[in-house]
Scaffold this active site. Structure first.
Site, PDB file in Angstrom:
ATOM      1  N   PHE A   1       0.865  -1.185   0.000  1.00 47.27           N
ATOM      2  CA  PHE A   1       0.000   0.000   0.000  1.00 47.27           C
ATOM      3  C   PHE A   1       0.895   1.226   0.000  1.00 47.27           C
ATOM      4  O   PHE A   1       1.637   1.472   0.941  1.00 47.27           O
ATOM      5  CB  PHE A   1      -0.954   0.050   1.198  1.00 47.27           C
ATOM      6  CG  PHE A   1      -1.884   1.227   1.087  1.00 47.27           C
ATOM      7  CD1 PHE A   1      -3.049   1.146   0.332  1.00 47.27           C
ATOM      8  CD2 PHE A   1      -1.568   2.451   1.674  1.00 47.27           C
ATOM      9  CE1 PHE A   1      -3.887   2.252   0.172  1.00 47.27           C
ATOM     10  CE2 PHE A   1      -2.401   3.558   1.518  1.00 47.27           C
ATOM     11  CZ  PHE A   1      -3.560   3.453   0.773  1.00 47.27           C
TER      12      PHE A   1
ATOM     13  N   ASP B   1       9.249   2.918   2.249  1.00 47.49           N
ATOM     14  CA  ASP B   1       8.050   3.703   2.519  1.00 47.49           C
ATOM     15  C   ASP B   1       7.758   3.596   4.016  1.00 47.49           C
ATOM     16  O   ASP B   1       7.255   2.587   4.499  1.00 47.49           O
ATOM     17  CB  ASP B   1       6.872   3.185   1.687  1.00 47.49           C
ATOM     18  CG  ASP B   1       5.615   4.042   1.886  1.00 47.49           C
ATOM     19  OD1 ASP B   1       5.579   4.825   2.859  1.00 47.49           O
ATOM     20  OD2 ASP B   1       4.672   3.908   1.079  1.00 47.49           O
TER      21      ASP B   1
ATOM     22  N   LYS C   1       2.070  11.102   7.334  1.00 48.58           N
ATOM     23  CA  LYS C   1       1.257  10.761   8.508  1.00 48.58           C
ATOM     24  C   LYS C   1       1.703  11.494   9.783  1.00 48.58           C
ATOM     25  O   LYS C   1       1.484  12.683   9.892  1.00 48.58           O
ATOM     26  CB  LYS C   1       1.186   9.246   8.662  1.00 48.58           C
ATOM     27  CG  LYS C   1       0.381   8.628   7.499  1.00 48.58           C
ATOM     28  CD  LYS C   1      -0.218   7.274   7.783  1.00 48.58           C
ATOM     29  CE  LYS C   1      -1.232   6.915   6.692  1.00 48.58           C
ATOM     30  NZ  LYS C   1      -0.891   5.763   5.882  1.00 48.58           N
TER      31      LYS C   1
HETATM   32  C1  LIG Z   1      -1.048   5.866   4.368  1.00 47.43           C
HETATM   33  C2  LIG Z   1       0.078   5.385   3.532  1.00 47.43           C
HETATM   34  C3  LIG Z   1       0.382   5.992   2.300  1.00 47.43           C
HETATM   35  C4  LIG Z   1      -0.467   7.080   1.692  1.00 47.43           C
HETATM   36  O1  LIG Z   1      -0.533   8.226   2.473  1.00 47.43           O
HETATM   37  P1  LIG Z   1      -1.703   9.299   2.182  1.00 47.43           P
HETATM   38  O2  LIG Z   1      -1.345  10.450   3.089  1.00 47.43           O
HETATM   39  O3  LIG Z   1      -2.988   8.652   2.536  1.00 47.43           O
HETATM   40  O4  LIG Z   1      -1.612   9.655   0.742  1.00 47.43           O
HETATM   41  C5  LIG Z   1       1.481   5.524   1.611  1.00 47.43           C
HETATM   42  N1  LIG Z   1       2.237   4.519   2.079  1.00 47.43           N
HETATM   43  C6  LIG Z   1       1.973   3.911   3.259  1.00 47.43           C
HETATM   44  C7  LIG Z   1       2.864   2.815   3.737  1.00 47.43           C
HETATM   45  C8  LIG Z   1       0.873   4.313   4.014  1.00 47.43           C
HETATM   46  O5  LIG Z   1       0.589   3.676   5.153  1.00 47.43           O
END
Ligand SMILES: *Cc1c(COP(=O)(O)O)cnc(C)c1O
Length: 403
Positions: free
Chosen positions: A141, A226, A255
Site C-alpha cells: 500500500f 516507505d 502521517k
Molecule cells: C497511508 C500510507 C500511504 C499514503 O498516504 P496518504 O497520506 O494517505 O496519501 C502511503 N504509504 C503507506 C505505507 C501508508 O501507510
C-alpha cells in the site's frame, strides 16, 4: 433519529461512498481519547492510520500551529519562507541525509520518490529513456494516485482505474530471491514497506530488509523504504528500517510527521539522488514546504524525541502483544507486530463485526482486509490503559465464541 444517525445519513447523502466507517461520529479528542456527538468516550486504537502518534491535539504541536498561524501561513515556493530551512535542517540531522523535499500527503511523497528514482536512473545509471523499472511488492500500500494504484495487487484499490502506468514489476513480499531475480540493467529502485501496514501488519522475516539492502547495493539499485506508516516512532524506532540497521537511499514519510493536525509529507535522500533528480521547475507542490507545515512538523518531531515516544512504543507494544497472546480463543489465528503497530488476525473474516462490537465497549479500531484488526494507539498510551483495552478486547472476542 439520534444525532449519530443524523450525521451518518447526511454523509451517506452528500459524500462519495469511498469509505465504510465504523459508525461513531467523533467531535472531540485529547491524547488517546475520542468523544462522539452523544458524549461517549473511546480509546483511539487507530490513530488515524498512525498519523496521531503524538496523541490528539498535543499542546506543544497546537501551540506551534497557533503561533505560526498568527505570523505566516503560505507563500508557495515562488518565494522563500523562514520556516522551511530550519525545519529541513532538523529533519536531515535527525535522519542523516543531505536533503529533504516536502510535499503534503503520503501518496505525493511516494510519487516524489518514484520521480527521483527514475531521474537518477536516467542521469546516473544511463538507463535508456522511458525504460526505468521499479520493483514493488505484492500486497503493497503506497497511496491512491493513478500511478500508485496501477501497481497495487488489491483489486479494490485498482479495478476500473486503468490504464495503468508502466514501469513497475511486482514480486512477493519477504522474498529476497525474487528481488534478485527481478533486477535487470534498467532497474532503478526497489520500493518496499519495512512492515506492510495496510496488508494487515505483515512483519517480514528477521533480516529481510538487511538482505534487500545488500542486493540493491550490489546491483546499483536504489532502496526506497516507505515509512509513511512505520515512521516517527510507531514501531519502536524513529524509523522502522533502523531495526535492521538499514540506511535506505530514499525514505518516504508522512502521517505522524504532521502530528495529527496537518498534512505534511516528504522524502529524504543524499545529494547524489536529489541533485540528479530535481532542478528548478521539474517538480513541486503549491502547499509543499509551507510555513504552517514546517512549524507543525518541527514541533511534532520534538515531541517524539522529548517524550521518548519510540522507546515507549517498543515497551508498550511488547506488553500489549504479550497480553493479547494470553487471550484464550479458537478464533484468533495470530498476533503480530512491532512497537505499537499490532495486527490481530482471526481465522474467519469477522474483523469488521468485532471492530463494531469494540466500539460499543469504548475502543475504536478498524479491520483491514476482513480478517485482521490493526491496533495502533497513540504512542502516549500508558500500560494501565492498554491493560484495560485488552480486557475489553478479550470480552468482545469471548462473546463472539459464546465462551
Ligand atoms: C497511508 C500510507 C500511504 C499514503 O498516504 P496518504 O497520506 O494517505 O496519501 C502511503 N504509504 C503507506 C505505507 C501508508 O501507510
Amino acid at each position: 433519529m439520534s444525532k449519530t444517525e443524523q450525521f451518518i445519513s447526511e454523509v451517506d447523502r452528500v459524500s462519495a461512498h469511498n469509505y465504510h466507517p465504523i459508525p461513531a461520529v467523533i467531535s472531540h479528542a485529547e491524547g488517546i481519547w475520542m468523544t462522539d456527538v452523544e458524549g461517549n468516550k473511546y480509546i483511539d486504537m487507530l490513530s488515524a492510520y498512525s498519523a496521531v502518534n503524538q496523541g490528539h491535539r498535543h499542546p506543544k504541536i497546537i501551540k506551534a500551529m497557533e503561533e505560526q498561524a498568527k505570523k505566516l501561513t503560505l507563500t508557495s515556493r515562488a518565494f522563500h519562507n523562514d520556516q522551511m530551512g530550519p525545519f529541513l535542517t532538523k529533519l536531515t540531522k535527525l535522519t542523516g541525509y543531505d536533503k529533504g523535499l516536502m510535499m503534503n500527503t503520503g501518496a505525493e511523497a511516494v510519487e516524489t520518490a518514484i520521480k527521483a528514482a527514475r531521474r537518477w536512473g536516467y542521469n546516473k545509471k544511463n538507463v535508456p529513456a522511458n525504460k526505468a523499472k521499479i520493483i514493488v511488492c505484492e500486497d503493497n500500500f503506497h497511496g491512491r494516485t493513478t500511478t500508485i494504484v496501477g501497481f497495487s495487487t488489491d483489486p479494490l484499490c485498482q479495478t476500473g482505474f486503468g490504464p495503468y502506468t508502466p514501469g513497475f514489476e511486482i514480486i512477493p513480499y519477504d522474498d529476497t530471491d525474487a528481488l534478485e531475480n527481478a533486477i535487470d540493467e534498467n532497474t532503478v529502485a526497489f520500493l518496499v514497506e519495512p512492515i506492510q501496514g495496510e496488508a494487515g501488519v505483515k512483519v517480514p522475516s528477521e533480516g529481510y530488509l538487511k538482505r534487500c539492502r545488500e542486493i540493491t547495493k550490489k546491483h546499483n539499485v536504489l532502496l526506497i523504504c516507505d515509512e509513511i506508516q512505520t515512521g516517527f516512532g510507531r514501531t519502536g524506532k524513529m524509523f522502522c528500517s533502523e531495526w535492521d540497521n538499514v540506511r535506505p537511499d530514499i525514505i518516504t514519510m508522512g502521517k505522524a510527521m504532521g502530528g495529527g493536525v496537518y498534512p505534511v509529507s516528504g522524502i529524504v535522500a543524499d545529494d547524489e539522488i536529489m541533485m540528479a533528480a530535481f532542478e528548478p521547475g521539474n517538480h513541486g507542490s503549491t502547499f509543499g514546504g509551507n510555513p504552517m507545515a514546517c512549524a507543525i512538523a518541527s514541533a511534532s518531531i520534538d515531541v517524539i524525541l522529548d517524550e521518548h515516544l519510540a522507546e515507549r512504543a517498543h515497551e508498550m507494544g511488547e506488553f500489549f502483544r504479550g497480553e493479547l497472546r494470553k487471550i484464550d480463543s479458537d478464533s484468533i489465528k495470530i498476533v503480530r507486530g512491532r512497537g505499537l503497530l499490532t495486527g490481530l488476525e482471526f481465522n474467519t473474516p469477522c474483523a469488521h463485526d468485532i471492530s463494531v462490537e469494540l466500539m460499543k465497549h469504548g475502543i475504536l479500531a478498524k479491520d483491514t482486509h476482513g480478517t485482521t484488526i490493526r491496533f495502533a494507539p497513540p504512542l502516549v498510551i500508558t500500560k494501565d490503559e492498554l491493560a484495560g483495552a485488552v480486557e475489553k478486547i478479550a470480552k468482545v472476542i469471548g462473546n463472539l465464541n459464546g465462551k
